[in-house]
Each structure stands twice: as C-alpha cells, then as structure tokens.
Design an enzyme around this catalytic site. Structure first.
Site, PDB file in Angstrom:
ATOM      1  N   SER A 124      37.740  18.455  55.492  1.00 19.09           N
ATOM      2  CA  SER A 124      37.429  19.884  55.055  1.00 19.09           C
ATOM      3  C   SER A 124      35.784  19.943  54.761  1.00 19.09           C
ATOM      4  O   SER A 124      35.135  19.064  54.844  1.00 19.09           O
ATOM      5  CB  SER A 124      38.042  20.099  53.491  1.00 19.09           C
ATOM      6  OG  SER A 124      37.605  21.185  52.749  1.00 19.09           O
ATOM      7  N   TYR A 141      38.613  17.737  44.346  1.00 19.19           N
ATOM      8  CA  TYR A 141      38.773  17.954  45.570  1.00 19.19           C
ATOM      9  C   TYR A 141      37.660  17.505  46.622  1.00 19.19           C
ATOM     10  O   TYR A 141      37.772  17.086  47.572  1.00 19.19           O
ATOM     11  CB  TYR A 141      39.387  19.499  46.225  1.00 19.19           C
ATOM     12  CG  TYR A 141      39.680  19.743  47.505  1.00 19.19           C
ATOM     13  CD1 TYR A 141      40.877  18.811  47.852  1.00 19.19           C
ATOM     14  CD2 TYR A 141      39.152  20.643  48.326  1.00 19.19           C
ATOM     15  CE1 TYR A 141      41.325  19.351  49.322  1.00 19.19           C
ATOM     16  CE2 TYR A 141      39.505  20.868  49.360  1.00 19.19           C
ATOM     17  CZ  TYR A 141      40.651  20.082  50.037  1.00 19.19           C
ATOM     18  OH  TYR A 141      40.991  20.255  51.278  1.00 19.19           O
TER      19      TYR A 141
END
Length: 246
Positions: free
Chosen positions: A130, A143
């Site tokens: 990501s 995250y």
C-alpha cells in the site's frame, strides 16, 4: 499451463486478480477463508478453491500440499485495516490482527511456497502492499506500521533470494474502492466506509490493481519490477485528495 496462488481471493483485489490471471492463461488456486465465495470463483475461472486462513499454520501447510512441487506465481494479497484511532487510543487487538494478517500471514505463505517457486525455474512473488507502506497519516498508525513492515519484508526477501530464479515485486496501491476494505476498517459501518470516497472522481477499482499484477507476472523472466505505486489521479498523496464539494 503456468500456475498461480492468490490469497485473499474471495473479494476485491484478490478476486479481480484471480480472474485476470486466469484470463492470461494461468491455473489459479484461489485461497481465502470464505469457502463459498472462492468455490464459486474457481468454478467460473476454471481454477482451484482452497479455504485458507493465512494466520493458521495448518491451513498454510494444506495450501502448500495442494500446490505441490511447482508454482509459477504467488500473489500475497490477503490483508486489511481495522480502525482509524490515534496511536494513543489504539485498540491493540486490531493492531495485532493487522500485523498477523498483513505481515506474519504473508511470511508464512511465502515460507511454505518458496520451494515450489524456486523449483519452477522462474518464480514470481507479488506482495500487495500500500502507499501506507511508504508514508504515514493520522489515524493510520497500525495499518501503516503493518504495511511498512511488509515493504521491509519484501525488500529483504529480494536480497535473500538473489541468485535464485525468483523475482520479487511489491504493488503499492493508493485509494482503491472495493466492496469490503473500508467496511472492515470501520467495523461494518457503511456510512463511514462510503465517506472515504465521498466526492472523489474515479478512485481506483480492484480491476486496475489486478491488471498491474498480471502485467508484472507476465513480463519476461529476467525482468523484475521491484515496486509499482498506483494511485488515482485525484490522489496526489495520502493527505491530499481532490474532492468535489457540490
């Protein structure tokens, strides 16, 4: 026919990738926890379904047994986010889930399938990271920590497998609108999930990332795409997204 394993194949990027690889001529083993979804998917694409929780050692061992002695492509896609609280208010159970799913599960699957990838003579490991693994943002501590760790694992793996016939890629998507990512992050709250994409013209969709993964997987065997960062035009950075106000 070349073979591919896609984890987290029951929805979103994983499902789209399984479909794209099958269309490109791969026999796809679709792995995910939800058996009913992957069985339907496997039937549609002529693949193989295997119910698998990548954080469960027995499931991962069963995955390796199903794959057998040879594998051409591994797409480590399973992962996700939970919560958007500040670090000082973080739910540590959510952080553990994110680390176990995004990092330890990926490592477990990679360990189990590395011999088959090497045995293929031209294996490819594609880790779905990501942009959160490249920068940080408020509320994203758990995250971003997990995806930074995944990026470090990917880069380390490339160093350690140098000299072996395996290439290593990280695909790092930005804002991708899928059916479940934000729902999971917000505990099923659809209003909060939709607000992430409010006013954004054309966020990425799962098929955009699947197309990139398939392109990487089908390059000549001597070509290693180390990192591909993919964002929608509306997203200049994690903290700067153009939104229509009307």
């Amino acid at each position: 026919m070349p073979t591919a394993v896609v984890t987290g194949a029951s929805s979103g990027i994983g499902e789209a990738t399984a479909r794209a690889l099958a269309a490109a001529g791969f026999t796809v083993l679709a792995a995910a926890r939800r058996r009913d979804r992957i069985e339907r998917l496997a039937e549609e694409i002529g693949g193989i379904a295997l119910a698998c929780d990548i954080t469960d050692g027995e499931d991962v061992a069963r995955l390796a047994e199903t794959v057998g002695d040879r594998l051409d492509v591994l797409v480590n896609n399973a992962g996700g986010a939970k919560g958007l609280e500040p670090v000082t208010d973080a739910d540590l159970d959510d952080w553990r889930w994110m680390y176990e799913t995004n990092v330890l599960g990926t490592v477990a699957v990679t360990q189990a399938l590395a011999p088959a990838l090497i045995a293929s003579g031209a294996g490819t490991i594609i880790n779905v990271g990501s942009t959160a693994g490249r920068v940080t943002y408020e509320g994203g501590g758990g995250y971003t920590a997990a995806k930074h760790a995944l990026a470090a694992v990917t880069e380390t793996l490339r160093l350690e497998l140098n000299g072996q016939p395996v290439r290593i890629t990280e695909i790092a998507p930005g804002m991708v609108k899928t059916e479940e990512f934000s729902l999971t992050r917000f505990g099923g709250d659809s209003t909060k999930a939709e607000s992430v994409y409010a006013g954004v013209d054309e966020p990425l969709v799962a098929e955009d990332i699947a197309d990139a993964i398939t392109w990487v997987a089908t390059r000549p065997r001597h070509v290693d795409v180390d990192l591909m960062v993919i964002k929608p035009v509306a997203q200049a950075a994690q903290h700067k997204v153009h939104r229509r106000l009307d």
